[in-house]
Design a protein around this motif. Structure first.
Motif, PDB file in Angstrom:
ATOM      1  N   ILE A 107      70.008  41.715   9.844  1.00  0.00           N
ATOM      2  CA  ILE A 107      68.913  42.681  10.039  1.00  0.00           C
ATOM      3  C   ILE A 107      69.427  44.107   9.839  1.00  0.00           C
ATOM      4  O   ILE A 107      68.782  44.938   9.198  1.00  0.00           O
ATOM      5  CB  ILE A 107      68.277  42.482  11.436  1.00  0.00           C
ATOM      6  CG1 ILE A 107      67.465  41.175  11.426  1.00  0.00           C
ATOM      7  CG2 ILE A 107      67.413  43.681  11.832  1.00  0.00           C
ATOM      8  CD1 ILE A 107      66.845  40.798  12.755  1.00  0.00           C
ATOM      9  N   SER A 108      70.619  44.375  10.353  1.00  0.00           N
ATOM     10  CA  SER A 108      71.174  45.713  10.218  1.00  0.00           C
ATOM     11  C   SER A 108      71.433  46.054   8.736  1.00  0.00           C
ATOM     12  O   SER A 108      71.160  47.174   8.294  1.00  0.00           O
ATOM     13  CB  SER A 108      72.450  45.783  11.054  1.00  0.00           C
ATOM     14  OG  SER A 108      73.334  46.714  10.541  1.00  0.00           O
ATOM     15  N   GLY A 135      68.227  46.774   7.062  1.00  0.00           N
ATOM     16  CA  GLY A 135      67.803  48.114   7.509  1.00  0.00           C
ATOM     17  C   GLY A 135      68.456  49.208   6.668  1.00  0.00           C
ATOM     18  O   GLY A 135      67.811  50.182   6.274  1.00  0.00           O
ATOM     19  N   GLU A 165      66.658  52.025   4.370  1.00  0.00           N
ATOM     20  CA  GLU A 165      66.967  53.453   4.555  1.00  0.00           C
ATOM     21  C   GLU A 165      67.312  54.123   3.236  1.00  0.00           C
ATOM     22  O   GLU A 165      66.962  55.270   2.999  1.00  0.00           O
ATOM     23  CB  GLU A 165      68.227  53.577   5.420  1.00  0.00           C
ATOM     24  CG  GLU A 165      68.021  53.971   6.866  1.00  0.00           C
ATOM     25  CD  GLU A 165      69.345  53.784   7.614  1.00  0.00           C
ATOM     26  OE1 GLU A 165      70.379  54.335   7.163  1.00  0.00           O
ATOM     27  OE2 GLU A 165      69.335  53.066   8.634  1.00  0.00           O
ATOM     28  N   ARG A 208      59.207  46.794   2.235  1.00  0.00           N
ATOM     29  CA  ARG A 208      58.436  45.760   2.913  1.00  0.00           C
ATOM     30  C   ARG A 208      57.160  45.532   2.113  1.00  0.00           C
ATOM     31  O   ARG A 208      56.419  46.478   1.828  1.00  0.00           O
ATOM     32  CB  ARG A 208      58.114  46.229   4.329  1.00  0.00           C
ATOM     33  CG  ARG A 208      57.414  45.194   5.185  1.00  0.00           C
ATOM     34  CD  ARG A 208      57.259  45.762   6.599  1.00  0.00           C
ATOM     35  NE  ARG A 208      56.652  44.794   7.510  1.00  0.00           N
ATOM     36  CZ  ARG A 208      55.338  44.662   7.689  1.00  0.00           C
ATOM     37  NH1 ARG A 208      54.499  45.411   7.002  1.00  0.00           N
ATOM     38  NH2 ARG A 208      54.869  43.759   8.549  1.00  0.00           N
ATOM     39  N   TRP A 245      64.260  39.370   3.541  1.00  0.00           N
ATOM     40  CA  TRP A 245      63.686  38.874   4.797  1.00  0.00           C
ATOM     41  C   TRP A 245      62.357  38.214   4.450  1.00  0.00           C
ATOM     42  O   TRP A 245      61.536  38.822   3.757  1.00  0.00           O
ATOM     43  CB  TRP A 245      63.469  40.028   5.774  1.00  0.00           C
ATOM     44  CG  TRP A 245      63.020  39.588   7.127  1.00  0.00           C
ATOM     45  CD1 TRP A 245      61.744  39.620   7.619  1.00  0.00           C
ATOM     46  CD2 TRP A 245      63.841  39.050   8.168  1.00  0.00           C
ATOM     47  NE1 TRP A 245      61.721  39.130   8.900  1.00  0.00           N
ATOM     48  CE2 TRP A 245      63.003  38.764   9.262  1.00  0.00           C
ATOM     49  CE3 TRP A 245      65.212  38.761   8.276  1.00  0.00           C
ATOM     50  CZ2 TRP A 245      63.474  38.213  10.460  1.00  0.00           C
ATOM     51  CZ3 TRP A 245      65.684  38.226   9.463  1.00  0.00           C
ATOM     52  CH2 TRP A 245      64.814  37.958  10.538  1.00  0.00           C
ATOM     53  N   SER A 259      62.149  40.825  14.047  1.00  0.00           N
ATOM     54  CA  SER A 259      62.863  41.859  13.279  1.00  0.00           C
ATOM     55  C   SER A 259      61.978  43.092  13.275  1.00  0.00           C
ATOM     56  O   SER A 259      60.797  43.002  13.623  1.00  0.00           O
ATOM     57  CB  SER A 259      63.094  41.384  11.841  1.00  0.00           C
ATOM     58  OG  SER A 259      61.957  41.661  11.040  1.00  0.00           O
ATOM     59  N   PRO A 260      62.513  44.228  12.855  1.00  0.00           N
ATOM     60  CA  PRO A 260      61.676  45.439  12.788  1.00  0.00           C
ATOM     61  C   PRO A 260      60.502  45.269  11.827  1.00  0.00           C
ATOM     62  O   PRO A 260      59.561  46.053  11.852  1.00  0.00           O
ATOM     63  CB  PRO A 260      62.640  46.507  12.256  1.00  0.00           C
ATOM     64  CG  PRO A 260      64.006  45.990  12.547  1.00  0.00           C
ATOM     65  CD  PRO A 260      63.917  44.497  12.501  1.00  0.00           C
ATOM     66  N   TRP A 261      60.556  44.259  10.959  1.00  0.00           N
ATOM     67  CA  TRP A 261      59.484  44.069   9.961  1.00  0.00           C
ATOM     68  C   TRP A 261      58.569  42.914  10.327  1.00  0.00           C
ATOM     69  O   TRP A 261      57.750  42.479   9.537  1.00  0.00           O
ATOM     70  CB  TRP A 261      60.121  43.827   8.589  1.00  0.00           C
ATOM     71  CG  TRP A 261      61.261  44.770   8.415  1.00  0.00           C
ATOM     72  CD1 TRP A 261      61.171  46.117   8.195  1.00  0.00           C
ATOM     73  CD2 TRP A 261      62.653  44.474   8.576  1.00  0.00           C
ATOM     74  NE1 TRP A 261      62.422  46.675   8.194  1.00  0.00           N
ATOM     75  CE2 TRP A 261      63.343  45.692   8.418  1.00  0.00           C
ATOM     76  CE3 TRP A 261      63.388  43.314   8.828  1.00  0.00           C
ATOM     77  CZ2 TRP A 261      64.744  45.780   8.517  1.00  0.00           C
ATOM     78  CZ3 TRP A 261      64.770  43.395   8.909  1.00  0.00           C
ATOM     79  CH2 TRP A 261      65.432  44.613   8.767  1.00  0.00           C
TER      80      TRP A 261
END
Ligand SMILES: [Zn+2]
Length: 471
Positions: free
Chosen positions: A125-126, A129, A133, A139, A192, A206-208
């Motif tokens: 995940i990192s 990310g 960035e 996404r 992802w 996850s953030p998504w």
């Protein structure tokens, strides 16, 4: 002569100079098994070759850190798990355990690290990310995250380092969500995958949104976690060159974690296909063998390994049951010669036969030329047999041969039944460790124990004293 081999990245045979230059350390990553079924003999050709590369680097004095991942979440596994009532781990643990049994049966040293993808979700995940960035991943409407090849190239980075790709057909934003695709289907690929009903209980937050990682990002995250953002050597079967390894480079270099001027991986080393009985392996043709199928037929792991190591890694090899029978005969000749050496040495000791080791070195340093290595070994066996037959094999000469032989079997991973106890070098380390414990030098004893462990052996304390046991 220095070690040279074919680097897929430069498409040429190159001298091996590790990133750390003179430090004699080498980081080696080999894509491990996808634990959705028992691994077949073709899969093991790659693992046996990776084991040879590791052993050879160690023979040459390198301290190798060998990492092999376990892919325990990807499309095929999810599909199979959906057909059971159990969890992902229930399903994969059985095949993971079977894999390591087979791996050990073939005399492969346990890698120093064998991370599971599902234990590295945070790192995955990192990494995704970081790609977002940097504007290299996005996404999509369904919650999945894709790698943008267009944005990656716009940053001056190169997609298509391991093979030439045709970008003319490619339309920006075109996507591919499956883990495996052909090079004609080059398109943005999934990092992802958003949760869908077919995933059942296999998903992570996850953030998504909920979902699971794509296959390619798993290897980027695990290799960089354990070997750093730049490392020396990445191995795998040639079928992984595209898309898997190309995507690994894109993800890893796209995240920009490397020091300026350093690549993700310096050398890419790929092994060729295996044919079985002259054809591509297939269950319907009846030529699909797992290691356990062959063991059940009475062949040994050592015979299978020997046969796999008679072929050059860049040539496709025809694996046959006749070949296995010939392997048995060849190993019998080697073991018989070993018996003659032991008899003639009669307990004498001597430094290893340098000439023999030089011939082995010249062969394997030359792009892992195993044919030349076996040629030299069997010529040496013929010579010893001749001397023994005429009663001219002197104890010192036999002892030198024995000492060389110990090094050769260790390099090739062909320990016999008796030395499968453990190779001489490691027995010497065990003795040093016992002496250190006796002298209450526990720190030194621990260092020696770790040395044994990294060579794939554990110390087992028995009423008769400590002995070595394969990990
Ligand atoms: Zn991989």
């Amino acid at each position: 002569m220095a070690l040279r081999f074919f680097n897929t990245l430069s498409r040429s045979v190159q001298e091996f100079v590790p990133l750390e230059g003179d430090a004699k350390r080498a980081g080696l990553y080999c894509c491990g098994p996808t634990v959705h079924d028992f691994a077949h003999i073709g899969n093991f050709r790659t693992f046996v070759f990776a084991d040879l590369v590791r052993r050879w680097l160690e023979f040459k004095g390198y301290s190798v850190r060998h990492v092999m991942n376990i892919t325990d979440v990807e499309d095929k596994i999810i599909h199979r798990v959906a057909q059971t009532n159990g969890s992902l781990r229930d399903y994969t643990s059985k095949y993971e355990a079977a894999f390591f049994e087979d791996f050990q049966a073939l005399g492969c040293l346990r890698p120093h690290e064998t991370p599971r993808a599902t234990d590295c979700i945070a790192e995955i995940i990192s990494l995704i990310g970081k790609l977002i960035e940097r504007g290299t991943a996005y996404r999509a409407a369904d919650g999945s995250v894709y790698f943008s090849i267009e944005k990656y190239q716009a940053r001056g980075l190169r997609y298509g380092q391991l093979l030439k790709l045709n970008f003319e057909e490619m339309r920006p934003g075109q996507r591919v969500s499956s883990d495996e695709y052909a090079k004609e289907a080059v398109a943005d690929f999934a990092l992802w995958k958003a949760r869908v009903p077919a995933d059942g209980g296999v998903f992570w937050p996850s953030p998504w949104g909920e979902g699971r990682p794509g296959w390619h990002i798993e290897c980027s995250a695990m290799s960089m976690k354990l070997l750093g953002p730049s490392f020396d050597l990445h191995m795998g079967g040639e079928d992984l060159i595209f898309p898997h390894h190309e995507d690994e480079i894109a993800q890893s270099e796209g995240a920009g974690l490397q020091a300026p001027g350093r690549p993700f991986v310096k050398y890419w080393l790929h092994g060729a296909h295996l044919l079985v009985e002259g054809k591509k392996m297939s269950k319907s043709l009846g030529n699909y063998f797992t290691v356990r199928d062959l063991l059940a037929q009475g062949f040994t792991g050592r015979e299978i390994r020997y046969l796999l190591l008679t072929a050059h890694y860049r040539e496709s090899f025809n694996f046959t049951l006749d070949g296995l029978r010939a392997a048995r005969t060849a190993l019998g000749r080697l073991d018989e010669c070993l018996g003659k050496l032991r008899e003639a040495a009669a307990g004498a000791t001597a430094p290893p036969d340098g000439n023999m080791l030089q011939q082995l070195t010249d062969s394997l340093d030359d792009d892992f030329n195993v044919s030349a290595a076996w040629g030299a070994i069997f010529e040496w066996v013929r010579n010893i047999n001749r001397l023994a037959a005429s009663g001219k094999l002197l104890p010192g000469q036999a002892a030198a041969g024995l000492a060389a032989w110990q090094k050769i079997v260790l390099a090739m991973g062909l320990e016999t039944g008796e030395t499968a106890g453990a190779p001489q070098e490691l027995l010497a380390v065990l003795e040093q460790r016992n002496a250190a414990r006796k002298a209450k030098e526990f720190k030194r004893a621990d260092v020696l124990r770790d040395q044994l462990k990294s060579a794939g052996w554990a110390i087992e304390d028995t009423p008769k004293g400590a002995r070595l046991k394969r990990l």
